[in-house]
Design a protein around this motif. Structure first.
Motif, short mmCIF file in Angstrom:
data_model
loop_
_atom_site.label_atom_id
_atom_site.label_comp_id
_atom_site.label_asym_id
_atom_site.label_seq_id
_atom_site.Cartn_x
_atom_site.Cartn_y
_atom_site.Cartn_z
N TRP A 1 0.83 -1.19 0.00
CA TRP A 1 0.00 0.00 0.00
C TRP A 1 0.88 1.25 0.00
CZ3 TRP A 1 -5.16 -1.17 -0.11
CH2 TRP A 1 -5.57 -2.40 0.42
N THR A 2 0.41 2.30 -0.64
CA THR A 2 1.01 3.61 -0.39
C THR A 2 0.42 4.15 0.91
OG1 THR A 2 -0.70 4.89 -1.52
CG2 THR A 2 1.12 4.01 -2.89
N PRO A 3 1.06 5.13 1.54
CA PRO A 3 0.46 5.69 2.75
C PRO A 3 -0.97 6.19 2.55
CG PRO A 3 2.74 6.37 2.61
CD PRO A 3 2.42 5.67 1.32
N SER A 4 -1.21 6.86 1.42
CA SER A 4 -2.57 7.37 1.17
C SER A 4 -3.56 6.23 0.99
CB SER A 4 -2.59 8.25 -0.08
OG SER A 4 -1.82 9.42 0.14
N GLU A 5 -3.16 5.20 0.26
CA GLU A 5 -4.03 4.04 0.06
C GLU A 5 -4.30 3.33 1.38
OE1 GLU A 5 -2.76 2.73 -4.50
OE2 GLU A 5 -1.65 1.97 -2.76
N GLY B 1 -4.28 4.65 4.34
CA GLY B 1 -5.18 5.47 5.12
C GLY B 1 -6.61 5.37 4.65
N GLU B 2 -6.81 5.43 3.33
CA GLU B 2 -8.16 5.33 2.78
C GLU B 2 -8.78 3.98 3.11
OE1 GLU B 2 -7.68 6.02 -1.34
OE2 GLU B 2 -7.20 8.17 -1.12
N THR B 3 -7.97 2.93 3.00
CA THR B 3 -8.47 1.59 3.29
C THR B 3 -8.80 1.44 4.77
OG1 THR B 3 -7.14 0.71 1.47
CG2 THR B 3 -7.93 -0.87 3.12
#
Length: 303
Positions: A276-280, A282-284
């Motif tokens: 995961w990227t950090p943004s992904e 977080g969204e997840t």
């Protein structure tokens, strides 16, 4: 014939409160009891007398058998002598109830290292060492071919399950006791040892301010819902042969209520075959949290 007839039971911290109630309840059900109490104050500092002898006298006056032990069970020497006391007085050991403890409450920013160490020592180390020395005895008995139907009842708290504001040291120690219970149950089952934990709520020296006004259960009838004696029947059952097959469990006990606590279990999950990227991430995580059960409120948090 009582539920604990013929069993030899150790109860730590048995001079007052919950421990005293447990010791008396086991004796009333036919057990011979080792009453351990260091005789310290609520903060763990030396007290003016030794209450263990008074509890022994109560048991004997009711026709039971008991001996006092005044050693520090948070030391290897004291814990070893506790088990030796049971064997020397009664020739065997069947049940260990770990109950001893005290409080030094502070908010985290005011919590001294000594207050942390003292509380973790008496609660967590004071569970580990008696359990270790009792387990060594039971393992030797099992390996010698002698039947073992041993029981351990550890004492955690709602603070260990949910946390409690102003009790970071106590909450951490009580949470550690839960994990220790699970490990001991898994390791010692092969030797005939069952290990469970309780999270009691009762009026004792440690909780008298919290429960000062809680005297009667809903509906009245004169039932003192916060009396420590309400917790002891479950402890006696868990410490008896009648609880065969029950191990690695945690029970809340308060007044007339008994609850099986189910602990940490996997909740909503997301998985992929790439990082995961950090943004992904977080969204997840946010989506998973929206599907998850909310956590219980920390005691004293006002939630």
């Amino acid at each position: 014939m009582g539920l604990a007839e013929g069993r030899v039971v150790i109860v730590t911290g048995a001079g007052r409160g919950l421990g005293r109630a447990h010791a008396l309840a086991f004796a009333a059900q036919g057990a011979r009891v080792v009453v351990n109490d260091l005789g310290v104050g609520l903060d763990g500092l030396p007290g003016p007398d030794s209450p263990a002898a008074r509890v022994v006298a109560e048991i004997e006056a009711a026709g039971g058998e008991a001996v006092a032990h005044g050693g520090d069970i948070a030391t290897g020497e004291g814990a070893a002598s506790l088990v030796e006391c049971a064997l020397g007085a009664f020739g065997r050991l069947d049940t260990l109830v770990n109950n001893a403890g005290f409080l030094r409450d502070r908010m985290l920013v005011n919590l001294d290292e000594d207050d942390w160490d003292a509380v973790v020592r008496v609660h967590l180390k004071g569970h580990f060492l008696p359990l270790k020395h009792a387990a060594v005895y039971w393992r030797a008995e099992a390996k010698a071919g002698r039947p073992v139907a041993a029981r351990v009842v550890n004492t955690s708290s709602g603070a260990g399950l949910l946390g409690s504001v102003g009790q970071g040291n106590y909450s951490a120690a009580k949470a550690g006791i839960l994990a220790l219970t699970l490990v001991a149950a898994a390791e010692m089952g092969r030797y005939g040892v069952q290990v469970n934990a309780i999270a009691p709520a009762a009026r004792t020296r440690m909780t008298e301010r919290t429960f000062a006004g809680a005297m009667a259960a809903p509906g009245g009838g004169g039932f003192d819902a916060m009396a420590p004696e309400n917790v002891s029947p479950l402890v006696v059952w868990l410490g008896s042969a009648a609880s065969e097959g029950v191990t690695g469990r945690v029970f809340e006990a308060e007044g007339g209520r008994i609850t099986v606590m189910e602990g940490w279990r996997p909740g909503p999950t997301a998985e992929r075959s790439a990082r995961w990227t950090p943004s992904e991430a977080g969204e997840t995580a946010a989506k998973l949290l929206a599907r998850a059960q909310p956590p219980g409120a920390v005691y004293g948090s006002g939630q």
